[in-house]
Design a protein around this motif. Structure first.
Motif, short mmCIF file in Angstrom:
data_model
loop_
_atom_site.label_atom_id
_atom_site.label_comp_id
_atom_site.label_asym_id
_atom_site.label_seq_id
_atom_site.Cartn_x
_atom_site.Cartn_y
_atom_site.Cartn_z
N TRP A 173 0.92 10.27 1.28
CA TRP A 173 1.59 8.99 1.06
C TRP A 173 1.53 8.13 2.32
O TRP A 173 1.26 6.92 2.25
N GLN B 197 7.97 3.06 -4.42
CA GLN B 197 6.83 3.77 -3.81
C GLN B 197 7.13 5.24 -3.60
O GLN B 197 6.29 6.10 -3.87
N THR C 145 -0.06 4.35 2.52
CA THR C 145 0.83 3.20 2.56
C THR C 145 1.30 2.80 3.95
O THR C 145 1.59 1.63 4.18
#
Length: 435
Positions: free
Chosen positions: A272, A196, A276
């Motif tokens: 990000w 990720q 997430t």
């Protein structure tokens, strides 16, 4: 566009009459092997980049960056702002518009032959990675390594790239002539998380295998556990797994530091987080809204957590050169009169945590779980430096810790000489407003 002022004139013998000059740009290349990535092949004016240290210190270092931009695409990468010097953005362009200094080894040889060159140690990999995937195609590093070794210049390499294994025999040969320091950057030991936040990097297992291959060849290799991500990779379980696996791979030492977010990096990290880990958005806001570095108390807390784990695995704590961000060997070799290197995980001049056995004049460490500087108690085991969490896990009000990071610009982010292709300016996309 800044590239036009960095060009050199070059000629091609196979060009049509009147078109011999390429003014520094060789070509821009896209290939199916690197889908979505454009390589801008250029002729650089210089290879060595002088990096001044803190103002007034009188010290400096030298770096080489064969590439600008990096396909490793690490979300947290501190070098992202350097791409804006070329009127690229620090997000997708940094990951996908890669500048390749095709003549870097030849230019380096010329610079190293100058009578003025004092064989000061040179660091590679402190800005963008010299062993990113493109190195498999361009093979710039063998020429760089040979040039440094033949000139008697010590050097260090920091990388996340397993392509370094290709050059291990060459590095062994170079180490017979000059000091060679190697380090592998491995920050995340959870495979899903690693993909990720570092989608273009080799796996953690592959990088650890590279550490083992380097050590088996008789060379030293440190592991950079950088950055430690607050509330994500700072658990005892993750740190113990990380340091234990580094020790099992034969790492010579471990360096660590908490995540730091420069202004040009914060928007990409923020995006990000929103995608997430929305549960951490407020916690990161409290830590980094007005700061580049994690709060001092968090860094002390992290030091107290890491040190017993290092001791348990028999690992030593390495040092980082505060000028170049390399392993710090330049101070040992040629810079003995300069300020000492800084323990990994600490920020120079900001009330550092002191390693066990350090001098009494250093700033004292803070017991794990204790807060300082704000008169507020921190729950046992909690990460200090953030606003107290509510029962629901959210943050109520601004952070009570008001210390600011030092208002200095890291010399590692200053652009080095480069290039000449003129591209249309990029406009940064709209990102969530966190910082």
């Amino acid at each position: 566009m800044r590239w036009s002022g960095q060009a050199i004139d070059a000629t091609r013998s196979d060009a049509l009459p009147g078109l011999e000059s390429n003014s520094g740009l060789v070509r821009s290349v896209t290939t199916p092997e690197f889908a979505g990535v454009t390589f801008h092949e250029v002729l650089a004016k210089s290879a060595l980049n002088r990096v001044p240290a803190a103002a007034g210190s009188g010290t400096y270092g030298w770096t080489i960056n064969p590439y600008r931009g990096c396909s490793h695409a690490c979300v947290y990468c501190f070098a992202r702002p350097t791409h804006t010097y070329l009127e690229f953005d620090g997000g997708a362009d940094f990951d996908q518009q890669i500048v390749v200094k095709t003549n870097v080894a030849d230019v380096l040889r010329r610079e190293l032959r100058k009578p003025s060159w004092d064989r000061h140690p040179v660091a590679l990999g402190t800005n963008t990675d010299p062993y990113q995937r493109a190195e498999g195609k361009y093979r710039l590093m063998p020429g760089v390594i040979r040039a440094l070794a033949e000139s008697g210049t010590p050097f260090s390499i920091l990388t996340k790239g397993t392509l370094l294994r290709r050059d291990v025999p060459l590095l062994v040969e170079a180490a017979r002539s000059v000091p060679v320091d190697l380090a592998m950057s491995i920050a995340v030991y959870d495979d899903e998380l690693q993909q990720q936040v570092e989608p273009g990097t080799p796996t953690t297992a592959a990088r650890l295998a590279t550490v083992r291959a380097i050590r088996d060849a008789g060379l030293t290799c440190s592991v950079f556990l950088m950055p430690v991500l607050p509330y994500i990779t700072d658990t005892r379980a993750h740190l113990d797994d990380a340091i234990g696996r580094a020790a099992a791979a034969g790492a010579s030492s471990v360096m660590y530091s908490a995540l730091h977010l420069r202004p040009g990096v914060k928007p990409w990290w923020s995006a990000w987080l929103h995608r997430t880990r929305p549960d951490l958005v407020e916690r990161y806001r409290s830590m980094y809204l007005d700061n580049t570095y994690a709060p001092k108390d968090y860094r002390r807390w992290l030091a107290e957590r890491v040190r017993p784990i290092l001791r348990a695995h028999g690992m030593g704590l390495g040092t980082v050169d505060p000028t170049t961000g390399s392993m710090g060997f330049s101070n040992r070799l040629v810079n003995a009169g300069a300020a000492p290197t800084t323990p990994a995980g600490a920020v120079p001049g900001a009330g550092l945590a002191t390693p066990a056995g350090a001098g009494s004049g250093a700033a004292p460490t803070t017991p794990a779980g204790a807060g300082s500087g704000a008169g507020l108690a921190t729950p046992a085991g909690a990460r200090p430096g953030t606003a107290p969490a509510t029962a629901a896990g959210a943050v109520s009000g601004p952070s009570p810790f008001e210390e600011q990071s030092r208002p200095t610009t890291s010399p590692l982010k200053r652009a080095d000489p480069g290039f000449d292709q003129r591209l249309a300016p990029r406009v940064e996309p709209a990102l969530p407003t966190l910082f």
